[in-house]
Design an enzyme around this catalytic site. Structure first.
Site, PDB file in Angstrom:
ATOM      1  N   ARG A  87      34.749  31.794  32.754  1.00 16.05           N
ATOM      2  CA  ARG A  87      35.421  32.595  31.728  1.00 16.05           C
ATOM      3  C   ARG A  87      34.848  34.009  31.702  1.00 16.05           C
ATOM      4  O   ARG A  87      33.752  34.241  31.212  1.00 16.05           O
ATOM      5  CB  ARG A  87      35.257  31.937  30.351  1.00 16.05           C
ATOM      6  CG  ARG A  87      35.766  32.774  29.190  1.00 16.05           C
ATOM      7  CD  ARG A  87      37.267  32.897  29.159  1.00 16.05           C
ATOM      8  NE  ARG A  87      37.914  31.616  28.866  1.00 16.05           N
ATOM      9  CZ  ARG A  87      39.240  31.430  28.927  1.00 16.05           C
ATOM     10  NH1 ARG A  87      40.043  32.425  29.271  1.00 16.05           N
ATOM     11  NH2 ARG A  87      39.748  30.242  28.657  1.00 16.05           N
ATOM     12  N   GLN A 105      47.328  26.225  35.544  1.00 19.18           N
ATOM     13  CA  GLN A 105      47.285  27.594  35.025  1.00 19.18           C
ATOM     14  C   GLN A 105      46.538  28.517  35.988  1.00 19.18           C
ATOM     15  O   GLN A 105      45.412  28.251  36.380  1.00 19.18           O
ATOM     16  CB  GLN A 105      46.577  27.586  33.659  1.00 19.18           C
ATOM     17  CG  GLN A 105      46.339  28.948  33.051  1.00 19.18           C
ATOM     18  CD  GLN A 105      47.452  29.395  32.122  1.00 19.18           C
ATOM     19  OE1 GLN A 105      48.486  28.752  32.036  1.00 19.18           O
ATOM     20  NE2 GLN A 105      47.247  30.484  31.431  1.00 19.18           N
ATOM     21  N   ARG A 110      40.788  30.360  42.032  1.00 21.44           N
ATOM     22  CA  ARG A 110      39.622  30.668  41.188  1.00 21.44           C
ATOM     23  C   ARG A 110      38.710  29.465  40.982  1.00 21.44           C
ATOM     24  O   ARG A 110      37.627  29.613  40.405  1.00 21.44           O
ATOM     25  CB  ARG A 110      40.078  31.218  39.836  1.00 21.44           C
ATOM     26  CG  ARG A 110      40.858  30.208  38.994  1.00 21.44           C
ATOM     27  CD  ARG A 110      41.376  30.806  37.710  1.00 21.44           C
ATOM     28  NE  ARG A 110      41.990  29.759  36.884  1.00 21.44           N
ATOM     29  CZ  ARG A 110      42.015  29.780  35.565  1.00 21.44           C
ATOM     30  NH1 ARG A 110      41.448  30.768  34.901  1.00 21.44           N
ATOM     31  NH2 ARG A 110      42.591  28.805  34.893  1.00 21.44           N
ATOM     32  N   HIS A 188      42.338  39.160  37.294  1.00 22.14           N
ATOM     33  CA  HIS A 188      42.309  38.927  35.835  1.00 22.14           C
ATOM     34  C   HIS A 188      41.046  39.585  35.240  1.00 22.14           C
ATOM     35  O   HIS A 188      40.181  38.902  34.689  1.00 22.14           O
ATOM     36  CB  HIS A 188      42.306  37.413  35.607  1.00 22.14           C
ATOM     37  CG  HIS A 188      42.680  36.974  34.227  1.00 22.14           C
ATOM     38  ND1 HIS A 188      42.252  37.609  33.079  1.00 22.14           N
ATOM     39  CD2 HIS A 188      43.460  35.942  33.804  1.00 22.14           C
ATOM     40  CE1 HIS A 188      42.732  36.982  32.030  1.00 22.14           C
ATOM     41  NE2 HIS A 188      43.475  35.963  32.435  1.00 22.14           N
ATOM     42  N   ASP A 233      49.406  39.877  24.534  1.00 18.44           N
ATOM     43  CA  ASP A 233      49.551  39.204  25.828  1.00 18.44           C
ATOM     44  C   ASP A 233      50.864  39.679  26.442  1.00 18.44           C
ATOM     45  O   ASP A 233      51.916  39.088  26.232  1.00 18.44           O
ATOM     46  CB  ASP A 233      49.538  37.678  25.644  1.00 18.44           C
ATOM     47  CG  ASP A 233      49.403  36.930  26.964  1.00 18.44           C
ATOM     48  OD1 ASP A 233      49.442  37.585  28.027  1.00 18.44           O
ATOM     49  OD2 ASP A 233      49.266  35.704  26.928  1.00 18.44           O
ATOM     50  N   GLU A 292      44.929  43.785  33.827  1.00 21.65           N
ATOM     51  CA  GLU A 292      44.967  43.087  35.102  1.00 21.65           C
ATOM     52  C   GLU A 292      46.008  43.693  36.047  1.00 21.65           C
ATOM     53  O   GLU A 292      47.182  43.747  35.709  1.00 21.65           O
ATOM     54  CB  GLU A 292      45.304  41.606  34.865  1.00 21.65           C
ATOM     55  CG  GLU A 292      44.490  40.981  33.742  1.00 21.65           C
ATOM     56  CD  GLU A 292      45.051  39.637  33.303  1.00 21.65           C
ATOM     57  OE1 GLU A 292      45.669  38.938  34.130  1.00 21.65           O
ATOM     58  OE2 GLU A 292      44.861  39.287  32.123  1.00 21.65           O
TER      59      GLU A 292
END
Length: 335
Positions: A87, A105, A110, A188, A233, A292
């Site tokens: 995170r 997701q 990653r 991200h 968002d 991003e």
């Protein structure tokens, strides 16, 4: 082949892809053990800036300027425990952004172990950086079961002479049966900020965006620079190659330059969502902002043998004052 130094590695698979103690061929990079024994590459520029990249996820978790100040946000509750993604820092979303597809997701890049790429194809790059690492990801048999496409994903993480952080992704369709594939993508990036209420983003004014909080309905951004008073968002479309993130309190401006990535995602979870995330501190939303570089609205399609390249360059510069306000115009339209 250029005179840039190539990094050495050990065996070519899994988390043991490089010896934790062996120095790399580049004098400015070394592999060492990170949190929970995960291998990471530490890049150090002679002028004092540094970056850290975990082989797990090819995940940049630290970028410091020549004063040793951390410029990226990583949650104090981040779990460096596969298969969970880390995170904060710069997760790589591939081959899927968010839930725009059938995969988990943000895709699987990653939370896979990457290997150090000892023999990358020549890079056509304008950067003179000698401080970098090349990483590579190829699909495993398990990956092919969930996303049946053959690819090579090469990532170069580099520190520029001025302390800039450069990420260059090259994704090639290595299919031998001629099958094309499509993907969405994002860097991200979590920026570290003093106080989210003191931050504004410039360069996205008057653009169309998809609002993830309203079923990705399309709107047009109104007014001036973007400021933050609640959860945000948004996926901004057809964005400029340069975006500025101004931190009033720290008198610092982040400049994000991008190439091959037409969209830009802006995200802050705010208080309720922060409390709902187990790997995110309740109050940490105040000290981070994700901006991003992305390719989301229109997926990228590669025929067999084709390669896509997407690059982002981050820099942090002092903000200048003008009539009591930070002046980003020199940043956006100047140097």
């Amino acid at each position: 082949m250029s005179s840039e130094k190539v990094l050495s590695s050990g065996s070519g698979s899994g988390s043991a892809s490089a010896s934790a103690s062996a120095p790399l061929a580049s004098p400015h990079a070394e592999v060492c053990k990170g949190i929970n024994g995960l291998n990471k590459v530490v890049l150090r520029d002679p002028r004092g800036s540094s970056a850290e990249v975990y082989l797990y996820g090819a995940h940049v978790t630290s970028w410091k300027n020549d004063h040793g100040e951390e410029l990226l946000f990583v949650s104090s509750k981040a779990t460096f425990k596969p298969p969970k993604a880390i995170r904060g820092g710069i997760p790589i979303c591939f081959p899927q952004f968010s839930n725009l597809g059938s995969l988990e997701q943000h895709g699987f890049a990653r939370n896979r172990f990457w290997t150090i790429d000892t023999d990358p194809p020549p890079f056509s790059t304008t950067s003179s950086s000698k401080t970098y690492v090349d990483l590579i990801l190829k699909p495993s048999e398990e990956d092919m079961k969930i996303w049946a496409h053959s690819f090579e994903f090469r990532l170069r993480v580099a520190l520029g002479p001025g302390g800039d952080l450069l990420l260059t992704s090259r994704i090639r369709n290595t299919s031998i049966d001629g099958k094309p594939f499509s993907f969405t993508f994002a860097y991200h990036t979590y920026f570290s900020v003093s106080d989210i209420s003191e931050v504004r983003v410039e360069g996205l004014e008057t653009l169309d965006y998809l609002d993830n909080l309203q079923n990705r309905e399309r709107f047009t951004e109104q007014g001036d620079a973007i400021t933050f008073e609640s959860e945000v968002d948004k996926i901004y479309l057809s964005t400029p190659t340069k975006i500025a993130i101004l931190d009033h309190e720290k008198k610092r401006t982040f400049v994000l330059r991008k190439d091959g990535l037409p969209d830009a995602v802006v995200w802050n979870p705010w208080d309720k969502k922060a409390k709902a995330m187990v790997d995110f501190g309740d109050e940490e939303y105040k000290h981070m902002l994700c901006v991003e570089a992305a390719a989301v609205e229109k997926s990228i399609t590669l025929k067999a043998g084709e390669e896509w390249k997407g690059r982002q360059e981050l820099s942090a510069v002092p903000s200048s004052y003008c009539s009591g306000q930070l002046d980003p115009q020199k940043v956006l339209h100047g140097s």
